[in-house]
Design a protein around this motif. Structure first.
Motif, PDB file in Angstrom:
ATOM      1  N   UNK A   1      -5.396   3.499 -15.987  1.00  0.00           N
ATOM      2  CA  UNK A   1      -5.261   2.110 -16.437  1.00  0.00           C
ATOM      3  C   UNK A   1      -3.858   1.580 -16.141  1.00  0.00           C
ATOM      4  N   UNK A   2      -2.861   2.414 -16.332  1.00  0.00           N
ATOM      5  CA  UNK A   2      -1.484   2.000 -16.032  1.00  0.00           C
ATOM      6  C   UNK A   2      -1.299   1.750 -14.534  1.00  0.00           C
ATOM      7  N   UNK A   3      -1.919   2.597 -13.711  1.00  0.00           N
ATOM      8  CA  UNK A   3      -1.844   2.409 -12.268  1.00  0.00           C
ATOM      9  C   UNK A   3      -2.525   1.123 -11.837  1.00  0.00           C
ATOM     10  N   UNK A   4      -3.663   0.821 -12.437  1.00  0.00           N
ATOM     11  CA  UNK A   4      -4.365  -0.421 -12.111  1.00  0.00           C
ATOM     12  C   UNK A   4      -3.548  -1.639 -12.518  1.00  0.00           C
ATOM     13  N   UNK A   5      -2.902  -1.567 -13.681  1.00  0.00           N
ATOM     14  CA  UNK A   5      -2.043  -2.681 -14.108  1.00  0.00           C
ATOM     15  C   UNK A   5      -0.876  -2.863 -13.144  1.00  0.00           C
ATOM     16  N   UNK A   6      -0.294  -1.744 -12.702  1.00  0.00           N
ATOM     17  CA  UNK A   6       0.814  -1.820 -11.749  1.00  0.00           C
ATOM     18  C   UNK A   6       0.350  -2.466 -10.447  1.00  0.00           C
ATOM     19  N   UNK A   7      -0.835  -2.080  -9.959  1.00  0.00           N
ATOM     20  CA  UNK A   7      -1.362  -2.676  -8.738  1.00  0.00           C
ATOM     21  C   UNK A   7      -1.585  -4.172  -8.921  1.00  0.00           C
ATOM     22  N   UNK A   8      -2.123  -4.576 -10.065  1.00  0.00           N
ATOM     23  CA  UNK A   8      -2.369  -5.998 -10.321  1.00  0.00           C
ATOM     24  C   UNK A   8      -1.064  -6.778 -10.368  1.00  0.00           C
TER      25      UNK A   8
ATOM     26  N   UNK B   1       0.836  -1.207   0.000  1.00  0.00           N
ATOM     27  CA  UNK B   1       0.000   0.000   0.000  1.00  0.00           C
ATOM     28  C   UNK B   1       0.869   1.254   0.000  1.00  0.00           C
ATOM     29  N   UNK B   2       1.878   1.257   0.843  1.00  0.00           N
ATOM     30  CA  UNK B   2       2.774   2.410   0.925  1.00  0.00           C
ATOM     31  C   UNK B   2       3.550   2.595  -0.375  1.00  0.00           C
ATOM     32  N   UNK B   3       3.987   1.500  -0.969  1.00  0.00           N
ATOM     33  CA  UNK B   3       4.709   1.578  -2.241  1.00  0.00           C
ATOM     34  C   UNK B   3       3.809   2.141  -3.338  1.00  0.00           C
ATOM     35  N   UNK B   4       2.553   1.706  -3.388  1.00  0.00           N
ATOM     36  CA  UNK B   4       1.626   2.177  -4.414  1.00  0.00           C
ATOM     37  C   UNK B   4       1.262   3.643  -4.224  1.00  0.00           C
ATOM     38  N   UNK B   5       1.297   4.130  -2.999  1.00  0.00           N
ATOM     39  CA  UNK B   5       1.047   5.552  -2.767  1.00  0.00           C
ATOM     40  C   UNK B   5       2.193   6.408  -3.284  1.00  0.00           C
TER      41      UNK B   5
ATOM     42  N   UNK C   1      -0.548   8.803  -8.861  1.00  0.00           N
ATOM     43  CA  UNK C   1       0.022   7.707  -8.091  1.00  0.00           C
ATOM     44  C   UNK C   1      -0.693   6.451  -8.561  1.00  0.00           C
ATOM     45  N   UNK C   2      -0.128   5.297  -8.263  1.00  0.00           N
ATOM     46  CA  UNK C   2      -0.775   4.047  -8.641  1.00  0.00           C
ATOM     47  C   UNK C   2      -2.118   3.905  -7.933  1.00  0.00           C
ATOM     48  N   UNK C   3      -2.338   4.666  -6.872  1.00  0.00           N
ATOM     49  CA  UNK C   3      -3.610   4.649  -6.145  1.00  0.00           C
ATOM     50  C   UNK C   3      -4.613   5.649  -6.726  1.00  0.00           C
ATOM     51  N   UNK C   4      -4.217   6.444  -7.729  1.00  0.00           N
ATOM     52  CA  UNK C   4      -5.139   7.330  -8.424  1.00  0.00           C
ATOM     53  C   UNK C   4      -5.096   8.792  -8.045  1.00  0.00           C
ATOM     54  N   UNK C   5      -4.187   9.203  -7.173  1.00  0.00           N
ATOM     55  CA  UNK C   5      -4.083  10.615  -6.799  1.00  0.00           C
ATOM     56  C   UNK C   5      -3.300  11.363  -7.880  1.00  0.00           C
ATOM     57  N   UNK C   6      -3.900  12.435  -8.416  1.00  0.00           N
ATOM     58  CA  UNK C   6      -3.231  13.189  -9.475  1.00  0.00           C
ATOM     59  C   UNK C   6      -2.064  13.978  -8.892  1.00  0.00           C
TER      60      UNK C   6
END
Length: 107
Positions: A80-87, A22-26, A44-49
Motif C-alpha cells: 500500500x505504501x508503494x502504491x501511494x508512492x507511485x501515485x 519507472x527506474x526511480x520506482x524500481x 520496491x515501490x514496484x512490489x519486488x520484495x
C-alpha cells in the motif's frame, strides 16, 4: 501544425519522464510493519520484495499462524505504501496535463 509539433514534444518529454520515473520506482523502497514492529517487509515501490525481518520470539511452532498473518499484514502494508508512492510520483509527473478525469497511465 505548430500545435501538433508542440504536442509531439510534450509526448516525447512525457515518455522520457515516465522512463525515469519507472527506474526511480524500481530503486525506491518502502517498508511495511506489523505486530508492533515484530515483522518488517521491505519492497520496491514496484512490489519486488527486498527484505523480511522477523522478531526471534515469533519463531516458535505454536506461533506459526500468528507469524504467517503478521508477514501478510506487513507485506500488504508495504504494498500500500508503494502504491501511494507511485501515485504521488505520477501525480507530480502529470500535473498540468489535460488528462480526462479518472484516466490512469500504465506503469
Amino acid at each position: 501544425m505548430a500545435d501538433m509539433l508542440g504536442m509531439m514534444r510534450q509526448v516525447q518529454a512525457m515518455q522520457s519522464k515516465m522512463q525515469a520515473l519507472q527506474e526511480e520506482l524500481e530503486r525506491a523502497e518502502v517498508e511495511g510493519v506489523s505486530g508492533g514492529g515484530m515483522v518488517t517487509v521491505r519492497l520496491t515501490a514496484k512490489g519486488e520484495m527486498k527484505g523480511l525481518t522477523i522478531d526471534p520470539s515469533l519463531l516458535k511452532p505454536e506461533e506459526k499462524e500468528i507469524l504467517e498473518d503478521l508477514i501478510l499484514a506487513a507485506h500488504n502494508d508495504a504494498k500500500a505504501r508503494g502504491e501511494r508512492l507511485m501515485q504521488e510520483k505520477m501525480g507530480a509527473l502529470t500535473a498540468g496535463l489535460p488528462l480526462p478525469p479518472g484516466m490512469k497511465l500504465p506503469f
